[in-house]
Design a protein around this motif. Structure first.
Motif, PDB file in Angstrom:
ATOM      1  N   ASP A  74       0.874  -1.151  -0.008  1.00  0.00           N
ATOM      2  CA  ASP A  74      -0.105   0.049   0.180  1.00  0.00           C
ATOM      3  C   ASP A  74       1.017   1.155   0.122  1.00  0.00           C
ATOM      4  O   ASP A  74       0.563   2.223  -0.739  1.00  0.00           O
ATOM      5  CB  ASP A  74      -1.002   0.033   1.128  1.00  0.00           C
ATOM      6  N   TYR A  75       1.997   1.373   0.772  1.00  0.00           N
ATOM      7  CA  TYR A  75       3.046   2.443   0.910  1.00  0.00           C
ATOM      8  C   TYR A  75       3.609   2.656  -0.585  1.00  0.00           C
ATOM      9  O   TYR A  75       3.364   3.909  -0.692  1.00  0.00           O
ATOM     10  CB  TYR A  75       3.885   2.200   1.894  1.00  0.00           C
ATOM     11  N   VAL A  76       3.990   1.642  -1.206  1.00  0.00           N
ATOM     12  CA  VAL A  76       4.750   1.864  -2.310  1.00  0.00           C
ATOM     13  C   VAL A  76       3.782   2.238  -3.533  1.00  0.00           C
ATOM     14  O   VAL A  76       4.238   3.084  -4.250  1.00  0.00           O
ATOM     15  CB  VAL A  76       5.280   0.390  -2.734  1.00  0.00           C
ATOM     16  N   ARG A  77       2.675   1.681  -3.418  1.00  0.00           N
ATOM     17  CA  ARG A  77       1.573   2.273  -4.419  1.00  0.00           C
ATOM     18  C   ARG A  77       1.274   3.736  -4.079  1.00  0.00           C
ATOM     19  O   ARG A  77       1.133   4.548  -5.219  1.00  0.00           O
ATOM     20  CB  ARG A  77       0.441   1.444  -4.396  1.00  0.00           C
ATOM     21  N   ALA A  78       1.152   3.894  -2.819  1.00  0.00           N
ATOM     22  CA  ALA A  78       0.693   5.606  -2.417  1.00  0.00           C
ATOM     23  C   ALA A  78       1.635   6.381  -2.797  1.00  0.00           C
ATOM     24  O   ALA A  78       1.311   7.459  -3.362  1.00  0.00           O
ATOM     25  CB  ALA A  78       0.296   5.632  -1.145  1.00  0.00           C
ATOM     26  N   GLU A  79       3.187   6.065  -2.713  1.00  0.00           N
ATOM     27  CA  GLU A  79       4.063   6.780  -2.993  1.00  0.00           C
ATOM     28  C   GLU A  79       4.514   7.001  -4.456  1.00  0.00           C
ATOM     29  O   GLU A  79       5.310   7.720  -4.834  1.00  0.00           O
ATOM     30  CB  GLU A  79       5.369   6.347  -2.252  1.00  0.00           C
ATOM     31  N   GLY A  80       3.831   6.121  -5.335  1.00  0.00           N
ATOM     32  CA  GLY A  80       4.219   5.978  -6.886  1.00  0.00           C
ATOM     33  C   GLY A  80       5.675   5.249  -6.943  1.00  0.00           C
ATOM     34  O   GLY A  80       6.349   5.785  -7.909  1.00  0.00           O
ATOM     35  N   LEU A  81       5.972   4.431  -6.298  1.00  0.00           N
ATOM     36  CA  LEU A  81       7.316   3.863  -6.465  1.00  0.00           C
ATOM     37  C   LEU A  81       7.362   2.693  -7.084  1.00  0.00           C
ATOM     38  O   LEU A  81       6.098   1.944  -7.280  1.00  0.00           O
ATOM     39  CB  LEU A  81       7.826   3.362  -4.766  1.00  0.00           C
ATOM     40  N   THR A  82       8.807   2.499  -7.966  1.00  0.00           N
ATOM     41  CA  THR A  82       8.725   1.318  -8.691  1.00  0.00           C
ATOM     42  C   THR A  82       9.825   0.302  -7.852  1.00  0.00           C
ATOM     43  O   THR A  82      10.641   0.848  -7.711  1.00  0.00           O
ATOM     44  CB  THR A  82       9.342   1.374 -10.086  1.00  0.00           C
ATOM     45  N   VAL A  83       9.495  -0.905  -7.536  1.00  0.00           N
ATOM     46  CA  VAL A  83      10.356  -1.755  -6.935  1.00  0.00           C
ATOM     47  C   VAL A  83      11.148  -2.677  -8.070  1.00  0.00           C
ATOM     48  O   VAL A  83      10.792  -3.240  -8.828  1.00  0.00           O
ATOM     49  CB  VAL A  83       9.546  -2.866  -5.826  1.00  0.00           C
ATOM     50  N   ASP A  84      12.452  -2.337  -7.617  1.00  0.00           N
ATOM     51  CA  ASP A  84      13.550  -2.981  -8.657  1.00  0.00           C
ATOM     52  C   ASP A  84      14.055  -3.912  -7.807  1.00  0.00           C
ATOM     53  O   ASP A  84      14.638  -5.121  -8.517  1.00  0.00           O
ATOM     54  CB  ASP A  84      14.653  -1.916  -8.718  1.00  0.00           C
ATOM     55  N   TRP A  85      14.151  -4.040  -6.415  1.00  0.00           N
ATOM     56  CA  TRP A  85      14.907  -5.088  -5.765  1.00  0.00           C
ATOM     57  C   TRP A  85      14.167  -5.454  -4.390  1.00  0.00           C
ATOM     58  O   TRP A  85      13.582  -4.836  -3.884  1.00  0.00           O
ATOM     59  CB  TRP A  85      16.207  -4.411  -4.963  1.00  0.00           C
ATOM     60  N   LEU A  86      14.405  -6.705  -4.293  1.00  0.00           N
ATOM     61  CA  LEU A  86      13.925  -7.364  -2.993  1.00  0.00           C
ATOM     62  C   LEU A  86      15.073  -8.043  -2.428  1.00  0.00           C
ATOM     63  O   LEU A  86      15.623  -9.077  -2.701  1.00  0.00           O
ATOM     64  CB  LEU A  86      12.544  -8.453  -3.404  1.00  0.00           C
ATOM     65  N   LEU A  87      15.497  -7.286  -1.495  1.00  0.00           N
ATOM     66  CA  LEU A  87      16.622  -7.636  -0.625  1.00  0.00           C
ATOM     67  C   LEU A  87      16.524  -8.442   0.449  1.00  0.00           C
ATOM     68  O   LEU A  87      15.815  -7.876   1.530  1.00  0.00           O
ATOM     69  CB  LEU A  87      17.564  -6.564  -0.595  1.00  0.00           C
ATOM     70  N   GLU A  88      17.208  -9.654   0.692  1.00  0.00           N
ATOM     71  CA  GLU A  88      17.189 -10.339   1.934  1.00  0.00           C
ATOM     72  C   GLU A  88      18.622 -10.239   2.364  1.00  0.00           C
ATOM     73  O   GLU A  88      19.781 -10.532   1.681  1.00  0.00           O
ATOM     74  CB  GLU A  88      16.935 -11.701   1.519  1.00  0.00           C
ATOM     75  N   THR A  89      18.950  -9.927   3.711  1.00  0.00           N
ATOM     76  CA  THR A  89      20.082  -9.654   4.336  1.00  0.00           C
ATOM     77  C   THR A  89      20.812 -11.083   4.790  1.00  0.00           C
ATOM     78  O   THR A  89      21.920 -11.202   4.862  1.00  0.00           O
ATOM     79  CB  THR A  89      20.197  -8.807   5.430  1.00  0.00           C
ATOM     80  N   HIS A  90      19.888 -12.022   5.097  1.00  0.00           N
ATOM     81  CA  HIS A  90      20.278 -13.446   5.380  1.00  0.00           C
ATOM     82  C   HIS A  90      19.246 -14.331   5.335  1.00  0.00           C
ATOM     83  O   HIS A  90      17.769 -13.956   5.285  1.00  0.00           O
ATOM     84  CB  HIS A  90      21.060 -13.465   6.728  1.00  0.00           C
ATOM     85  N   ALA A  91      19.205 -15.380   5.650  1.00  0.00           N
ATOM     86  CA  ALA A  91      18.068 -16.489   5.604  1.00  0.00           C
ATOM     87  C   ALA A  91      17.660 -16.508   7.291  1.00  0.00           C
ATOM     88  O   ALA A  91      18.337 -17.026   8.149  1.00  0.00           O
ATOM     89  CB  ALA A  91      18.198 -17.970   5.503  1.00  0.00           C
TER      90      ALA A  91
END
Length: 307
Positions: A74-91
């Protein structure tokens, strides 16, 4: 021997601070698992990354839901952002990742450190995974190496390998901000445990000292907060300077032997994280559940008297 990767990270932070082109960070805190999910974006291009997402999991019923991830979406859409990366710091051992759900809705490349293959090998044995379970990291879109550079819109970023808590821990330096996963906590709480399979307190100390070479103003964003004694609020942002001068476990002046002695003694008193067994089965699969059995249902294992 010069650590060229940390030198590159230092130059990146200095350049970001000088230019004042700094990433915007919005954090979503899941009190049930004490986990901070960060959405970081370039305010000029509106390109974004989501770091360490949370799948809501009710262990007694075995039910999952997406309220935490939906708040991020909801936040990403409200701010008009485009997600390029989904980053995991570790398992993670304390929460289940919801990266696949966010990726399905918003897109983006799912990234983790290349040493996830080591973690997969360890836990494939613990959970007696079938031969069909790949231990090559192929569940993720990209395995990132120490010193590998990428961009978030027009903002430079670099990945740093910071093992010790797990063999695969990564920190992501994006502009003037570093996302450290479980390597460090708030200065008044200290550092991550190092007693999980593949963890090592001495290695953790050296990883932390590496991060502490970053400029003092570098913003530090944590994956967890547990409220230190005498603190009433959850907090997930600090600075390298504050960690260097005030971290109760590893401030300047603490040597490696002292840290290892403290960390190992403290770890010996800690119980297993509540969600470690379900979390790791899911997170070594990049947030996916095990393959459904012949009745169409996925199952998580509970190894008895093993850990």
């Amino acid at each position: 021997m010069t650590d060229t990767h940390i030198e590159t990270a230092i130059q990146q932070v200095d350049a970001a601070l000088a230019s004042k082109r700094l990433p915007v960070v919005r954090t979503f805190f899941d009190e049930a698992t004490f986990t901070a999910t960060h959405v970081v974006h370039d305010p000029e291009t509106m390109r974004a990354a989501v770091i360490d997402s949370v799948l809501d999991f009710d262990q007694p019923s075995g039910r999952t839901s997406h309220a935490s991830a939906d708040a991020v979406i909801d936040y990403v859409r409200a701010e008009g952002l485009t997600v390029d990366w989904l980053l995991e710091t570790h398992a993670h051992a304390d929460h289940l990742s919801d990266a696949p759900y966010i990726q399905k809705v918003l897109g983006g490349t799912l990234v983790i450190g290349s040493e996830i293959r080591t973690v997969q090998g360890v836990f494939a044995k613990i959970f007696n995974e079938p031969a069909s379970f790949a231990q090559d990291g192929s569940q993720f879109d990209r395995l990132i190496e120490d010193g590998e550079r990428f961009t978030l819109g027009g903002i430079d970023a670099i990945a740093l390998h910071v093992p010790g808590h797990t063999p695969a821990c990564m920190a992501y330096v994006i502009g003037d901000a570093v996302f450290v996963g479980d390597t460090l906590f708030m200065p008044d709480y200290g550092t991550a445990r190092a007693d999980f399979p593949g963890g090592d307190a001495g290695t953790l100390f050296r990883s932390i000292r590496r991060l502490m070479k970053l400029p003092d103003p570098t913003r530090v964003f944590l994956c967890h907060d547990y409220k230190a004694p005498n603190r009433d609020q959850f907090v997930w942002e600090t600075t390298i300077g504050a960690e260097k001068t005030g971290n109760v476990h590893v401030h300047e002046g603490v040597n490696e032997d002292e840290f290892v002695s403290m960390r190992e003694a403290r770890d010996a008193t800690l119980g297993m994280p509540r969600l470690i067994l379900p979390s790791l089965q899911v997170n070594i699969r990049a947030g996916h559940m095990p393959e459904p059995e012949d009745n169409g249902v996925s199952y998580l294992k509970l190894p008895l008297n093993l850990l």
